[in-house]
Design an enzyme around this catalytic site. Structure first.
Site, PDB file in Angstrom:
ATOM      1  N   SER A 137       0.956  -1.501   0.074  1.00  0.00           N
ATOM      2  CA  SER A 137      -0.135   0.012  -0.229  1.00  0.00           C
ATOM      3  C   SER A 137       0.857   1.224   0.013  1.00  0.00           C
ATOM      4  O   SER A 137       2.289   1.555   0.547  1.00  0.00           O
ATOM      5  CB  SER A 137      -1.089   0.072   1.513  1.00  0.00           C
ATOM      6  OG  SER A 137      -1.725   1.084   1.753  1.00  0.00           O
TER       7      SER A 137
ATOM      8  N   TYR B 237      -2.018   0.249  10.412  1.00  0.00           N
ATOM      9  CA  TYR B 237      -2.088  -0.198   9.132  1.00  0.00           C
ATOM     10  C   TYR B 237      -0.848   0.020   8.006  1.00  0.00           C
ATOM     11  O   TYR B 237      -0.382  -0.995   7.100  1.00  0.00           O
ATOM     12  CB  TYR B 237      -3.963   0.723   8.050  1.00  0.00           C
ATOM     13  CG  TYR B 237      -3.556  -0.052   7.073  1.00  0.00           C
ATOM     14  CD1 TYR B 237      -3.691  -1.577   6.587  1.00  0.00           C
ATOM     15  CD2 TYR B 237      -3.308   0.952   6.210  1.00  0.00           C
ATOM     16  CE1 TYR B 237      -3.597  -1.765   4.865  1.00  0.00           C
ATOM     17  CE2 TYR B 237      -3.674   0.401   4.592  1.00  0.00           C
ATOM     18  CZ  TYR B 237      -3.317  -0.931   3.923  1.00  0.00           C
ATOM     19  OH  TYR B 237      -3.746  -2.095   2.605  1.00  0.00           O
TER      20      TYR B 237
ATOM     21  N   LYS C 159       1.898  -2.943   6.996  1.00  0.00           N
ATOM     22  CA  LYS C 159       2.287  -3.223   5.596  1.00  0.00           C
ATOM     23  C   LYS C 159       3.971  -3.487   5.503  1.00  0.00           C
ATOM     24  O   LYS C 159       4.933  -4.164   4.260  1.00  0.00           O
ATOM     25  CB  LYS C 159       2.119  -2.751   4.242  1.00  0.00           C
ATOM     26  CG  LYS C 159       0.228  -2.785   4.252  1.00  0.00           C
ATOM     27  CD  LYS C 159      -0.200  -4.414   4.074  1.00  0.00           C
ATOM     28  CE  LYS C 159      -1.329  -4.294   3.655  1.00  0.00           C
ATOM     29  NZ  LYS C 159      -1.472  -5.614   3.027  1.00  0.00           N
TER      30      LYS C 159
END
Length: 324
Positions: free
Chosen positions: A117, A141, A145
């Site tokens: 991402s 988040y 990643k």
């Protein structure tokens, strides 16, 4: 190639499965259906319901399928939720991701495509973003990643697993069969279209005082079919690498709403809300590396075509997928 797809019942995973099969690959989907939908799995693919935390089941499935490559889409992906419940993200995106890597290595898999991402970059120092930009995530988040990206080189160095980190920008659009049917919908385009369908009274715009031409945030919307083509091209990489997957074209929130009004023919009420913490003014990719190394470039570069494809799907499935 025999491709093992985690999260293949989800939005991006389901379209990638469809395109893998269209390209002649064999596919087995591994998904716990907590976010995905059984109806979103192409019937030509094999399907196994399971948890990434179940290392024994993962290894058994990978061996029985004789998987040659893994495409890893299974992850928790709500930024706001990650700020409320970081443990869920470190467990699912990191610990369970390592379980998958262990099983893949033990099963002799030599290719691993990671659904990463642009959240790994955090607030960009300059745009458009290149792959060399500093990676300073501002939420759990994005952090998970990035941490998983940092683990993969060791599996290449020690076990010879060629990996690709594909850093998505704003996934959007739909194929004719599969689209965006999240149980909790946070993405702009489907929320705008829900208003056009009469499923929601209005769409919320988080801030209109950004340093952009119309005051709303600018993002890089990349069609899910273009994301799928990037994954398929990444299967042929000669060595491990990381890529931005975007169009290089920025579209504002207001422009998306205006486009949806024009395409749907519906008045879409928008309500201005306060800014969300951590939202940068502009987030746009430079995807020149993906073109140079993989021969990939976006075919959907206009927001009209992206919104139109999503509108067609949502009209066909106004209530999303049926319950599993």
């Amino acid at each position: 190639m025999k491709v093992f797809v985690t999260g293949g019942a989800g939005y991006i995973g389901s379209v990638c499965v469809e395109e893998l099969l269209n390209a002649g690959h064999q596919v087995t989907v591994f998904d716990n259906l907590s976010e995905g939908h059984r109806q979103a799995v192409d019937p030509r693919a094999g399907f196994v319901k399971g948890e990434l935390s179940d290392g024994k089941k993962l290894l058994k499935t990978l061996r029985e399928f004789e998987a040659e490559a893994v495409m890893h889409f299974a992850a928790s992906a709500l930024v706001g939720e990650s700020m409320m419940n970081p443990s869920k993200y470190f467990e699912n995106n990191l610990a369970n991701g390592v379980q998958l890597l262990i099983a893949a290595q033990e099963a002799g898999v030599k290719r691993f495509i990671h659904s990463s991402s642009c959240a790994t970059y955090g607030i960009p120092e300059r745009v458009p973003l290149t792959e060399e930009a500093p990676q300073n995530p501002i939420n759990p988040y994005g952090q998970t990643k990035l941490m998983f990206e940092q683990i993969l080189p060791w599996y290449d160095r020690i076990h010879g697993i060629i990996f690709a980190n594909l850093r998505y920008f704003n996934a959007s659009g739909a194929s004719e069969k599969y689209g965006e049917g999240h149980r909790i919908e946070t993405h702009l385009i489907p929320n705008v279209l829900m208003v056009a369908l009469g499923k929601k009274p209005n769409v919320e715009v988080y801030g209109n005082d950004y340093q952009t031409p119309d005051g709303t945030c600018i993002r890089d919307y990349v069609h899910v079919l273009d994301l799928a083509s990037a994954h398929i091209l990444a299967l042929a990489l000669a060595k491990s690498d990381s890529f931005n997957i975007g169009t290089g074209v920025g579209t504002s929130v207001q422009q998306v709403i205006d486009t949806a009004r024009r395409i749907t023919g519906h008045e879409i009420t928008a309500i201005i809300k306060p800014r969300r913490e951590g939202d940068p003014d502009t987030l746009v990719a430079t995807a020149s590396k993906a073109k140079r190394v993989m021969g990939w470039e976006a075919t959907f570069t206009k927001i009209d075509a992206i919104v139109e494809s999503a509108w067609k799907w949502h009209q066909q499935f106004p209530n999303g997928y049926p319950n599993n």
